[in-house]
Scaffold this active site. Structure first.
Site, short mmCIF file in Angstrom:
data_model
loop_
_atom_site.label_atom_id
_atom_site.label_comp_id
_atom_site.label_asym_id
_atom_site.label_seq_id
_atom_site.Cartn_x
_atom_site.Cartn_y
_atom_site.Cartn_z
N GLU A 93 0.84 -1.20 0.00
CA GLU A 93 0.00 0.00 0.00
C GLU A 93 0.87 1.25 0.00
O GLU A 93 0.60 2.22 -0.72
CB GLU A 93 -0.91 0.00 1.23
CG GLU A 93 -1.79 1.23 1.34
CD GLU A 93 -2.29 1.45 2.76
OE1 GLU A 93 -2.84 2.54 3.02
OE2 GLU A 93 -2.13 0.55 3.60
N ASP A 137 0.67 3.86 -3.08
CA ASP A 137 0.27 5.24 -2.81
C ASP A 137 1.16 6.22 -3.56
O ASP A 137 0.69 7.18 -4.16
CB ASP A 137 0.34 5.50 -1.30
CG ASP A 137 0.08 6.96 -0.96
OD1 ASP A 137 -1.05 7.42 -1.12
OD2 ASP A 137 1.04 7.64 -0.52
N ASP A 175 -7.58 0.90 0.87
CA ASP A 175 -6.17 0.50 1.01
C ASP A 175 -5.76 -0.54 -0.03
O ASP A 175 -4.65 -0.49 -0.56
CB ASP A 175 -5.93 -0.09 2.40
CG ASP A 175 -5.89 0.97 3.50
OD1 ASP A 175 -5.82 2.17 3.16
OD2 ASP A 175 -5.92 0.59 4.68
N GLU A 195 -4.58 0.72 -3.51
CA GLU A 195 -3.19 1.16 -3.56
C GLU A 195 -2.23 -0.03 -3.46
O GLU A 195 -1.19 -0.06 -4.14
CB GLU A 195 -2.91 2.16 -2.44
CG GLU A 195 -3.62 3.49 -2.64
CD GLU A 195 -3.32 4.48 -1.54
OE1 GLU A 195 -3.18 5.68 -1.85
OE2 GLU A 195 -3.23 4.07 -0.36
#
Length: 219
Positions: free
Chosen positions: A39, A43, A111, A114
């Site tokens: 994640e 991101d 979440d 990502e």
């Protein structure tokens, strides 16, 4: 994995994608790694791709571009991208998280979008991750979808799924000329009408119906 078949992703590293869909509650119960590190990586990739797209397609100053980017990478937005792809269908959760409706919890579902980007980046490289984002997120930008500011539908869905109740929207009325159409939607929970809303698009009418249901409290 069904999601890989749906996205036509061929890989020799399926464990990477399984990890991207593994919540910490499952990881703790089965002594394996969760999606958190992926994640973190995803991101950064998402922010870069979104920044580049907005820079190339919007004649805005730095402050305005930052606001647009924040809007399309916020939790509500990521939740929508993830749900539309069906990533949550293959989410691995611990027993407690599973029974409490974790597959529809906004933070978790956001979440894994990502994390999936992170896995794709490691497995296939930047261009593949970029294409994935262009296919799943950029259409929302192109359609100028701003309902993420407060997504009543996702809030209501999260609440209802916790109790494993059914949730359905229905357009019951269309009025006005083609250039100024209004739509009225109702939302049903376990076949009982809980809310109604009217707006100039079907999506916004559903949002207003969800808002009405939330205001009346569905608990």
């Amino acid at each position: 994995m069904k999601i890989l078949d749906n996205l036509n992703i061929k890989t020799d590293n399926i464990n990477l994608y399984e990890r991207a869909l593994t919540h910490t509650s499952y990881a703790n119960e089965h002594n394996c790694e969760s999606y958190e590190r992926l994640e973190y990586l995803g991101d950064a990739v998402l922010e870069l791709v979104m920044s580049e797209y907005l820079f190339n397609h919007m004649d805005k100053n730095e402050g305005e571009l930052t606001k647009y980017r924040a809007h399309y990478v916020c939790e509500d937005a990521l939740y929508e991208y993830s749900i539309k792809l069906g990533l949550n269908d293959e989410l691995k959760l611990g027993k407690g998280e599973e029974t409490s409706g974790g597959k529809f919890k906004k933070a978790i579902v956001a979440d894994i979008y990502e994390a999936f980007i992170g896995a794709l980046f490691l497995d296939k490289g930047f261009e593949s991750a970029k294409k994935f984002i262009y296919d799943s997120a950029i259409p929302f930008v192109e359609n100028n979808s701003f309902e993420f500011i407060h997504n009543y539908k996702s809030e209501l869905q999260e609440l209802v799924q916790t109790d494993k109740r059914s949730l359905n929207y229905e357009i019951i009325k269309e009025e006005g000329p083609a250039h100024d159409r209004t739509y009225t939607s109702i939302v049903k929970i376990d076949d009982v009408i809980y809310g109604e809303g009217t707006a100039h698009s079907k999506k916004d009418a559903e949002q207003m119906a969800a808002k009405d249901a939330l205001n009346k409290s569905v608990n």
